[in-house]
Design an enzyme around this catalytic site. Structure first.
Site, PDB file in Angstrom:
ATOM      1  N   LYS A  37       0.844  -1.209   0.000  1.00 38.75           N
ATOM      2  CA  LYS A  37       0.000   0.000   0.000  1.00 38.75           C
ATOM      3  C   LYS A  37       0.870   1.246   0.000  1.00 38.75           C
ATOM      4  CE  LYS A  37       0.898   1.346   4.414  1.00 38.75           C
ATOM      5  NZ  LYS A  37       1.567   2.527   4.857  1.00 38.75           N
ATOM      6  N   PRO A 120       8.982  -4.145  -0.343  1.00 43.34           N
ATOM      7  CA  PRO A 120      10.168  -3.813   0.455  1.00 43.34           C
ATOM      8  C   PRO A 120       9.936  -4.083   1.950  1.00 43.34           C
ATOM      9  CG  PRO A 120       9.410  -1.899  -0.839  1.00 43.34           C
ATOM     10  CD  PRO A 120       8.506  -3.034  -1.173  1.00 43.34           C
ATOM     11  N   ALA A 122      10.205  -3.415   5.852  1.00 44.82           N
ATOM     12  CA  ALA A 122      10.281  -2.220   6.715  1.00 44.82           C
ATOM     13  C   ALA A 122      10.398  -0.948   5.883  1.00 44.82           C
ATOM     14  CB  ALA A 122      11.441  -2.326   7.714  1.00 44.82           C
ATOM     15  N   GLY A 123       9.647  -0.882   4.785  1.00 45.61           N
ATOM     16  CA  GLY A 123       9.766   0.241   3.855  1.00 45.61           C
ATOM     17  C   GLY A 123       8.606   1.223   3.921  1.00 45.61           C
ATOM     18  N   GLY A 127       4.467  -4.339   4.201  1.00 46.59           N
ATOM     19  CA  GLY A 127       4.813  -5.699   3.772  1.00 46.59           C
ATOM     20  C   GLY A 127       4.488  -6.748   4.838  1.00 46.59           C
ATOM     21  N   GLY A 128       4.820  -6.468   6.084  1.00 44.31           N
ATOM     22  CA  GLY A 128       4.534  -7.429   7.164  1.00 44.31           C
ATOM     23  C   GLY A 128       3.037  -7.612   7.343  1.00 44.31           C
ATOM     24  N   SER A 129       2.303  -6.517   7.262  1.00 41.73           N
ATOM     25  CA  SER A 129       0.840  -6.584   7.374  1.00 41.73           C
ATOM     26  C   SER A 129       0.257  -7.364   6.211  1.00 41.73           C
ATOM     27  CB  SER A 129       0.238  -5.176   7.371  1.00 41.73           C
ATOM     28  OG  SER A 129       0.780  -4.418   8.425  1.00 41.73           O
ATOM     29  N   ASP A 162      -2.541  -2.016   9.723  1.00 43.71           N
ATOM     30  CA  ASP A 162      -2.643  -2.022   8.264  1.00 43.71           C
ATOM     31  C   ASP A 162      -3.145  -3.350   7.700  1.00 43.71           C
ATOM     32  OD1 ASP A 162      -1.681   0.573   8.067  1.00 43.71           O
ATOM     33  OD2 ASP A 162       0.402  -0.059   7.825  1.00 43.71           O
TER      34      ASP A 162
HETATM   35  O1  C5P Z   1      -0.417  -1.582  14.392  1.00 47.04           O
HETATM   36  P1  C5P Z   1       1.023  -1.778  14.095  1.00 47.04           P
HETATM   37  O2  C5P Z   1       1.615  -2.933  14.863  1.00 47.04           O
HETATM   38  O3  C5P Z   1       1.345  -1.855  12.646  1.00 47.04           O
HETATM   39  O4  C5P Z   1       1.762  -0.469  14.634  1.00 47.04           O
HETATM   40  C1  C5P Z   1       3.156  -0.423  14.845  1.00 47.04           C
HETATM   41  C2  C5P Z   1       3.479   0.759  15.749  1.00 47.04           C
HETATM   42  O5  C5P Z   1       3.208   1.993  15.048  1.00 47.04           O
HETATM   43  C3  C5P Z   1       2.625   0.840  17.003  1.00 47.04           C
HETATM   44  O6  C5P Z   1       3.214   0.088  18.048  1.00 47.04           O
HETATM   45  C4  C5P Z   1       2.632   2.332  17.318  1.00 47.04           C
HETATM   46  O7  C5P Z   1       3.836   2.720  17.957  1.00 47.04           O
HETATM   47  C5  C5P Z   1       2.657   2.965  15.928  1.00 47.04           C
HETATM   48  N1  C5P Z   1       1.293   3.325  15.478  1.00 47.04           N
HETATM   49  C6  C5P Z   1       0.663   4.414  16.055  1.00 47.04           C
HETATM   50  N2  C5P Z   1      -0.607   4.758  15.650  1.00 47.04           N
HETATM   51  C7  C5P Z   1      -1.225   4.064  14.670  1.00 47.04           C
HETATM   52  C8  C5P Z   1      -0.598   2.954  14.054  1.00 47.04           C
HETATM   53  C9  C5P Z   1       0.673   2.603  14.486  1.00 47.04           C
HETATM   54  O8  C5P Z   1       1.215   5.073  16.929  1.00 47.04           O
HETATM   55  N3  C5P Z   1      -2.450   4.436  14.287  1.00 47.04           N
END
Ligand code: C5P
Length: 328
Positions: A37, A120, A122-123, A127-129, A162
């Site tokens: 995305k 990619p 961690a880009g 990708g992980g999502s 995501d």
């Molecule tokens: O949800 P996800 O694990 O992808 O989020 C990774 C990190 O990004 C969260 O631990 C948080 O620190 C930050 N994040 C945030 N607000 C969001 C989405 C992610 O602060 N709406």
């Protein structure tokens, strides 16, 4: 004397279940293709008590793909092809997805997951999502769990902000943590060139940097609502879209990775319709007018030598879906 039925020890129950599974014909492997995305608009509100931020995010799914193949196995295992630095243990989001679905459906998480990375790592392109969403869909098909779409979406939201969008694809507005989705009725195909950087950025670190900049008064307040982006998508107008691309995380990503300034500057130099850091970066997205322009733009960008590698893509494309045996 009353008869007591024989109770085998638990270990032998488990091994006889395994034997029974081994005797059953195994289902054919299932491959799911899932897109990356780009955020056309990423408005970030203040930090919440739970450590997240409320977002107003407009996502577009683009044609850079990972594939996840789920094969019946005795136990959960992960294999990664096409990238380094992706964990193959239980911390991999795809493994978490398989376990979450197995537990919701009341089955064993007995699967081998092969992740073929085209997104990619961690880009800032989720990708992980994407792998987690693909693992949900692949394991659902492999195990025949038949859970409904809303259960899959709820599992997805727990796995990461995501993940629901990677299931859905297309264009969508995300609110809450980014996980509450409304589809957007948009028109047109959009053409992108992506500049990939050496090494990733941690999403959590980029959000923390934004909080720090805001506390110092050094960052802009949250972006206006995404009306401009929604209007451009409704009109199917890439020129208008290019003018309104916005990402509140961009200054934080640039602070953590100052080299991004040169990459972003290249967008203007080469005449991109719009340039924006993708999500939490460090990938930079350039919107261009057509597929033909994306080819010349990509080669001109390569000539500037400001990034590790370059990919071309278009969007919107559909979310995670099972590939037929012929790969289509
Ligand atoms: O949800 P996800 O694990 O992808 O989020 C990774 C990190 O990004 C969260 O631990 C948080 O620190 C930050 N994040 C945030 N607000 C969001 C989405 C992610 O602060 N709406």
């Amino acid at each position: 004397m009353g008869r007591r039925s024989y109770q085998p020890p638990r270990s032998s129950i488990l091994s006889s279940r395994r034997d029974a599974r081994a005797r059953m014909p195994r289902p054919a492997p299932v491959t799911v293709r899932v897109p990356a995305k780009v955020n056309l608009h990423l408005g970030v509100g203040p930090g919440r008590a739970d450590g997240y931020h409320d977002l107003a995010s407009v996502f577009q799914a683009v044609s850079l793909y990972d594939e996840v193949t789920a094969t019946a196995a005795d136990e959960l295992s992960i294999e990664v092809a096409g990238a380094t630095g992706v964990p193959v243990d239980d911390s991999n989001l795809a493994a978490k997805a398989a376990r979450a679905l197995a537990s919701a459906a009341g089955v064993e998480p007995a699967v081998h997951l092969r992740l073929t990375k085209g997104i990619p790592v961690a880009g800032g392109m989720a990708g992980g999502s994407a792998d987690a969403a693909a693992a949900l869909v692949a394991c659902d098909a492999l195990w025949g769990t038949g859970v409904d779409r809303s259960t899959l979406a709820a599992l997805a939201a727990v796995l990461g902000s995501d993940v629901p969008f990677a299931l859905q694809g297309g264009n969508a507005l995300g609110t809450g943590r980014g996980d509450l989705l409304s589809p957007i009725l948009g028109r047109g195909q959009y053409h992108w060139v992506f500049a990939l950087a050496d090494g990733g950025l941690s999403t959590a670190a980029v959000y923390a940097e934004l909080d720090r900049q805001r506390a110092e008064g050094a960052a802009r307040p949250p972006a206006h609502p995404p009306d401009g982006v929604l209007g451009a998508l409704r009109a199917g107008d890439p020129v208008a879209l290019g003018r309104v691309l916005a990402n509140d995380l961009q200054p934080a990503a640039v602070r953590l990775r100052p080299q991004l300034r040169r990459v972003i500057g290249a967008g203007q130099e080469l005449g991109a319709l719009g340039t924006v850091v993708s999500g939490s970066g460090p990938t930079v997205a350039f919107l261009v007018r057509s597929a033909a322009v994306s080819i010349s733009f990509a080669s001109a960008l390569a000539g500037l030598d400001v990034c590790r590698s370059i990919r071309r893509a278009h969007g919107p494309v559909s979310g995670a879906r099972v590939l037929r045996p012929d790969g289509r």
